[in-house]
Design an enzyme around this catalytic site. Structure first.
Site, PDB file in Angstrom:
ATOM      1  CG  HIS A 120      -0.216  -0.056   2.541  1.00  0.00           C
ATOM      2  ND1 HIS A 120       0.244   1.070   3.175  1.00  0.00           N
ATOM      3  CD2 HIS A 120       0.118  -1.105   3.333  1.00  0.00           C
ATOM      4  CE1 HIS A 120       0.815   0.730   4.316  1.00  0.00           C
ATOM      5  NE2 HIS A 120       0.762  -0.584   4.435  1.00  0.00           N
ATOM      6  CG  ASP A 121      -0.322   4.279   1.276  1.00  0.00           C
ATOM      7  OD1 ASP A 121      -1.180   5.021   0.777  1.00  0.00           O
ATOM      8  OD2 ASP A 121      -0.536   3.562   2.284  1.00  0.00           O
ATOM      9  N   GLY A 138       4.942  -1.298   2.508  1.00  0.00           N
ATOM     10  CA  GLY A 138       4.160  -0.087   2.313  1.00  0.00           C
ATOM     11  C   GLY A 138       4.998   1.171   2.260  1.00  0.00           C
TER      12      GLY A 138
END
Length: 265
Positions: A120-121, A138
């Protein structure tokens, strides 16, 4: 557009021209597939996900499912994957979170090999290669043309510079300079990615100057800050060296260094 009878394309999904959705695939209602995208078989594309033109997604890939973050609370984060990417079997790519800007981005012409993961991100540039079972935790950033070899992995918030090469089974704990090579567990900087630079047509003299600047910056005399300033002045007209200087000067989470480099700021 071709959708196999066994595939599920939920109402609301947007499919461009010449899209192919193969057997037993699932495409979620908030997904956009660009022109010429092919989801070969048994793959899932879900979430608020956009796939760029001509990208191919192989069997059992999981694209756009909920981030693997205990703090995720259902926020409407997104995932964007660029054009002409290849996403191989069992790869996983997750959308963003509220704690990281709400988006995960993968650029154009990336090769995401079998079993690799984009957390994520993350922000992944163009022409990046994640080899088999490589993983980005992440909030990582990977710049253009970087390569992570098989089973290599990064911790959260690591920045891998452009044209860097990460060796197989390497654990990357700190930022990796552009044009650098990192190997080991934990990873250490082992030189300039000469083979990669030559293959991509970089000028021989530019590579020579980059190597000279590298030796200066990662020497053991003086402080790192002083050596970077000296290199910036001595190689003021060398774009590759200036890339290196800017990256080091902006690094927030520490740098991956050679074993023998001086580290004082």
């Amino acid at each position: 557009m071709t959708v196999h009878p066994t595939a599920i394309v939920e109402d609301g999904a947007t499919l461009g021209a010449d899209v192919t959705v193969g057997p037993y695939c699932v495409v979620g209602r908030n997904v956009t597939l660009g022109d010429g995208v092919e989801v070969i078989s048994h793959a899932v594309v879900t979430g608020r996900t956009t796939i760029g033109p001509r990208t191919r997604i192989y069997p059992f890939a999981s694209i756009g499912h909920q981030p693997q973050d205990l703090k995720y609370a259902g926020e409407p984060s997104t995932l964007s994957i660029g054009a002409d990417c290849t996403i191989r079997e069992h790869a996983t790519i997750n959308p963003g979170t509220a704690g990281g800007g709400m988006q995960t981005v993968v650029g154009d012409r990336c090769l995401i090999m079998i079993g690799s993961h984009v957390g994520h991100d993350c922000h992944v540039g163009n022409n990046v290669v994640l080899s088999n079972n490589a993983g980005l935790a992440g909030h990582c950033k990977v710049d253009d043309y970087a390569i992570l070899s098989g089973h290599a992995g990064t911790v959260q918030f690591v920045h891998v510079g452009a044209h860097a090469f990460i060796g197989g089974m390497t654990k990357v704990e700190k930022d990796v300079i552009p044009y650098g090579m990192v190997n080991g567990n934990p990873g250490v900087l082992s030189g300039i990615n000469l083979v990669g630079l030559k293959r991509r047509g970089f000028d021989r003299e530019a590579i020579h100057q980059l190597r000279a600047a590298y030796r200066m910056i990662f020497a053991s005399e003086g402080t790192l800050r002083e050596r970077v300033e000296d290199a910036s002045e001595l190689f003021a007209d060398e774009p590759l060296v200036q890339d290196l200087v800017r990256f080091i000067s902006a690094a927030q989470g520490g740098l991956t260094l050679p074993d023998n480099a001086g580290t004082e700021e």
